[in-house]
Write a protein that holds these residues in place. Sequence first.
Motif, short mmCIF file in Angstrom:
data_model
loop_
_atom_site.label_atom_id
_atom_site.label_comp_id
_atom_site.label_asym_id
_atom_site.label_seq_id
_atom_site.Cartn_x
_atom_site.Cartn_y
_atom_site.Cartn_z
N UNK A 45 100.93 13.19 54.18
CA UNK A 45 100.45 13.28 55.55
C UNK A 45 100.61 14.68 56.14
N UNK A 46 101.06 15.61 55.35
CA UNK A 46 101.31 16.97 55.82
C UNK A 46 100.02 17.77 55.89
N UNK A 47 99.89 18.63 56.90
CA UNK A 47 98.77 19.56 56.88
C UNK A 47 99.05 20.64 55.83
N UNK A 48 98.07 20.93 55.01
CA UNK A 48 98.26 21.98 54.01
C UNK A 48 98.21 23.36 54.66
N UNK A 49 97.30 23.53 55.60
CA UNK A 49 97.18 24.80 56.30
C UNK A 49 98.10 24.80 57.51
N UNK A 50 98.70 25.93 57.81
CA UNK A 50 99.63 25.98 58.95
C UNK A 50 98.91 25.90 60.29
N UNK A 51 99.60 25.39 61.28
CA UNK A 51 99.08 25.33 62.64
C UNK A 51 99.32 26.67 63.33
N UNK A 52 98.67 26.86 64.48
CA UNK A 52 98.87 28.08 65.25
C UNK A 52 100.34 28.21 65.67
N UNK A 53 100.98 27.10 66.00
CA UNK A 53 102.38 27.13 66.39
C UNK A 53 103.27 27.61 65.25
N UNK A 54 102.96 27.16 64.03
CA UNK A 54 103.73 27.62 62.87
C UNK A 54 103.52 29.10 62.63
N UNK A 55 102.27 29.55 62.72
CA UNK A 55 101.95 30.95 62.47
C UNK A 55 102.65 31.86 63.48
N UNK A 56 102.72 31.42 64.73
CA UNK A 56 103.35 32.23 65.77
C UNK A 56 104.86 32.06 65.80
#
Length: 177
Positions: A45-56
């Motif tokens: 259920x995990x997103x493979x690509x990071x979210x904007x919150x993760x990137x920041x």
Amino acid sequence: KLVDASFLTAKPTGGASRVARPPKAKPQFQENPDLEVLEAHRYENMPILPTAEEVLGASRFHLDENQRTFKDVSDYIHTHFMLLREDYVEPIRDGIRDYLAGRQAPKDLHVYKDTKVCGLISARDGLVYRIQLAKAYVKGIHWESSRRLMYGSLVCLSNDDFASIIWAVVYRRDEDM
């Protein structure tokens, strides 16, 4: 801005633990005191690509310790999926953070400003957006030997300093455009 993440150098993440930490140990990631630690119970259920919150750097997924006994195969796969995911997300996060702070090294992250979406192409693999880079960024690049923006490279598109991001994969590189 177009960020070419294909040149980012992966650094091992160490091994934080979601399961057990010594009581007085600091969490591995203390850059941001308001960091939201996200919990992922199933790697499927995990997103493979990071979210904007993760990137920041505003949030991170908790990582399981690798040096432990696993409950079952699913726990083993989950742990390694999370570690591999963090191995590619961390250099993207670090590169974008350094870029926003004005200390980005060109060898770690390629940023192309003033890019334009100049067309939409229907290819056999689906819809492909044609993106044109500003001439100032491409005139000194020897495309025939460069590894920049190669087929399959992950790129990050943003027009608001990465508050929102769109992930894309390079479909084809046209040096003559």
